[in-house]
Design an enzyme around this catalytic site. Structure first.
Site, PDB file in Angstrom:
ATOM      1  N   MET A   1      -8.411   8.917  -0.990  1.00 36.84           N
ATOM      2  CA  MET A   1      -9.269   9.482   0.052  1.00 36.84           C
ATOM      3  C   MET A   1      -9.619  10.926  -0.284  1.00 36.84           C
ATOM      4  O   MET A   1      -8.770  11.664  -0.793  1.00 36.84           O
ATOM      5  CB  MET A   1      -8.556   9.429   1.408  1.00 36.84           C
ATOM      6  CG  MET A   1      -8.045   8.056   1.791  1.00 36.84           C
ATOM      7  SD  MET A   1      -7.203   8.090   3.398  1.00 36.84           S
ATOM      8  CE  MET A   1      -6.411   6.482   3.397  1.00 36.84           C
TER       9      MET A   1
ATOM     10  N   HIS B   1      -1.254  -1.341  -4.172  1.00 30.35           N
ATOM     11  CA  HIS B   1      -2.555  -0.886  -3.673  1.00 30.35           C
ATOM     12  C   HIS B   1      -2.507   0.628  -3.488  1.00 30.35           C
ATOM     13  O   HIS B   1      -1.644   1.157  -2.776  1.00 30.35           O
ATOM     14  CB  HIS B   1      -2.852  -1.581  -2.343  1.00 30.35           C
ATOM     15  CG  HIS B   1      -4.246  -1.364  -1.846  1.00 30.35           C
ATOM     16  ND1 HIS B   1      -5.331  -2.050  -2.342  1.00 30.35           N
ATOM     17  CD2 HIS B   1      -4.744  -0.522  -0.892  1.00 30.35           C
ATOM     18  CE1 HIS B   1      -6.427  -1.667  -1.714  1.00 30.35           C
ATOM     19  NE2 HIS B   1      -6.094  -0.731  -0.842  1.00 30.35           N
TER      20      HIS B   1
ATOM     21  N   GLY C   1       1.236  -2.121   4.181  1.00 36.02           N
ATOM     22  CA  GLY C   1       1.901  -0.849   3.946  1.00 36.02           C
ATOM     23  C   GLY C   1       3.137  -0.667   4.799  1.00 36.02           C
ATOM     24  O   GLY C   1       4.263  -0.910   4.366  1.00 36.02           O
TER      25      GLY C   1
ATOM     26  N   SER D   1       0.841  -1.194   0.000  1.00 35.49           N
ATOM     27  CA  SER D   1       0.000   0.000   0.000  1.00 35.49           C
ATOM     28  C   SER D   1       0.875   1.242   0.000  1.00 35.49           C
ATOM     29  O   SER D   1       1.642   1.470   0.940  1.00 35.49           O
ATOM     30  CB  SER D   1      -0.909   0.016   1.229  1.00 35.49           C
ATOM     31  OG  SER D   1      -1.559   1.264   1.341  1.00 35.49           O
TER      32      SER D   1
ATOM     33  N   MET E   1     -12.060  -4.543   4.965  1.00 39.94           N
ATOM     34  CA  MET E   1     -11.236  -3.618   5.745  1.00 39.94           C
ATOM     35  C   MET E   1     -11.057  -4.177   7.150  1.00 39.94           C
ATOM     36  O   MET E   1     -12.034  -4.420   7.862  1.00 39.94           O
ATOM     37  CB  MET E   1     -11.890  -2.238   5.809  1.00 39.94           C
ATOM     38  CG  MET E   1     -11.944  -1.496   4.481  1.00 39.94           C
ATOM     39  SD  MET E   1     -10.312  -1.230   3.750  1.00 39.94           S
ATOM     40  CE  MET E   1      -9.506  -0.235   5.027  1.00 39.94           C
TER      41      MET E   1
ATOM     42  N   GLY F   1      -3.373  -3.347   8.972  1.00 35.15           N
ATOM     43  CA  GLY F   1      -2.654  -4.029  10.048  1.00 35.15           C
ATOM     44  C   GLY F   1      -2.077  -5.375   9.660  1.00 35.15           C
ATOM     45  O   GLY F   1      -1.906  -6.248  10.516  1.00 35.15           O
TER      46      GLY F   1
ATOM     47  N   ASP G   1      -7.219  -5.497   3.983  1.00 38.00           N
ATOM     48  CA  ASP G   1      -6.388  -4.299   4.090  1.00 38.00           C
ATOM     49  C   ASP G   1      -6.481  -3.741   5.508  1.00 38.00           C
ATOM     50  O   ASP G   1      -7.560  -3.421   5.988  1.00 38.00           O
ATOM     51  CB  ASP G   1      -6.888  -3.255   3.082  1.00 38.00           C
ATOM     52  CG  ASP G   1      -6.074  -1.977   3.099  1.00 38.00           C
ATOM     53  OD1 ASP G   1      -5.044  -1.916   3.794  1.00 38.00           O
ATOM     54  OD2 ASP G   1      -6.464  -1.025   2.395  1.00 38.00           O
TER      55      ASP G   1
ATOM     56  N   HIS H   1      -8.236   1.768  -4.707  1.00 35.59           N
ATOM     57  CA  HIS H   1      -9.265   1.643  -3.676  1.00 35.59           C
ATOM     58  C   HIS H   1      -9.834   3.039  -3.400  1.00 35.59           C
ATOM     59  O   HIS H   1      -9.173   3.890  -2.802  1.00 35.59           O
ATOM     60  CB  HIS H   1      -8.637   1.047  -2.413  1.00 35.59           C
ATOM     61  CG  HIS H   1      -9.554   0.984  -1.237  1.00 35.59           C
ATOM     62  ND1 HIS H   1      -9.093   0.832   0.057  1.00 35.59           N
ATOM     63  CD2 HIS H   1     -10.911   1.052  -1.138  1.00 35.59           C
ATOM     64  CE1 HIS H   1     -10.127   0.800   0.883  1.00 35.59           C
ATOM     65  NE2 HIS H   1     -11.229   0.942   0.186  1.00 35.59           N
TER      66      HIS H   1
END
Length: 218
Positions: free
Chosen positions: A35, A31, A199, A6, A139, A179, A177, A65
């Site tokens: 936002m 990814h 990420g 990510s 998520m 943690g 996606d 995404h």
């Protein structure tokens, strides 16, 4: 297993170099979280980042995404920029017809269509759409921020979607996606996930090669 770094966790000035390195280690997807500051509090990338990844890491599958309110506007913009898969949020849609219209738009552009749900949305909410989509994004954190702790409540959802596709002979992929590391990735793999988005676990880590190789084994 597919590993999808990510870019939310990358440094802007080393985005292409860092992502290219992870690609060389075996991460085949990238990814890209989008936002708008409305659907989620933060704002992130514009279509030009997809264009730069298309040019800079051309063999890497570009997985966009959308965490935005104006899904209709963003789909064509990111398709034109080079997205190969576009996932939008169930919660961003006002009704079932709108969900289906976005799926159709994405498919008409020749891309994979994905649907995502927040942690507090029940898996059953996506049942009407599963036969028409290519990807379900679960998520495992609240969308909008990187570096959050994995939520165990995502595991039954992954299992639900895996069992449903087996029972109904469907071929959508399951992505998770939030943690993700070796421990949480293993838990997700046991429930049937296909794609691990990671990420901060990968970007900037000296042992990223080993981390990716271990995730690929899951």
């Amino acid at each position: 297993m597919i590993v999808a770094p990510s870019i939310l966790a990358s440094k802007k000035e080393t985005l292409i170099e860092g992502t290219s390195t992870l690609f060389s280690f075996g991460a085949k997807w990238v990814h890209i979280d989008i936002m708008d500051g409305i659907f989620v509090p933060n704002t992130t990338f514009k279509p030009d980042v997809v264009e730069s990844l298309k040019k800079g890491v051309p063999g890497m599958f570009r997985d966009v995404h959308l965490m935005v309110v104006d899904v209709a506007k963003q789909i064509p913009e990111f398709a034109l920029a080079g997205a190969e898969s576009i996932t939008f949020h169930f919660e961003a849609c006002k009704d079932e017809d709108e969900v289906f219209s976005y799926i159709k738009t994405i498919h008409n552009l020749g891309l994979k269509a994905g649907l995502s749900l927040k942690p507090n949305t029940k898996a059953e909410a996506l049942l009407p759409y599963l036969k028409d989509i290519d990807l379900v994004l679960v998520m495992s954190v609240e969308p909008g921020f990187g570096g959050q702790k994995f939520m165990e409540s995502s595991l039954p959802k992954i299992a639900f979607f895996d069992q449903y596709r087996k029972d109904n002979q469907l071929n959508y992929q399951i992505e998770v996606d939030g943690g993700i590391n070796q421990e949480t990735g293993e838990k997700c793999a046991k429930e049937g996930v296909d794609i691990l988005v990671a990420g901060s676990y990968l970007y900037g880590k000296e042992d990223a090669n080993n981390r990716i190789k271990e995730l690929l084994k899951l």
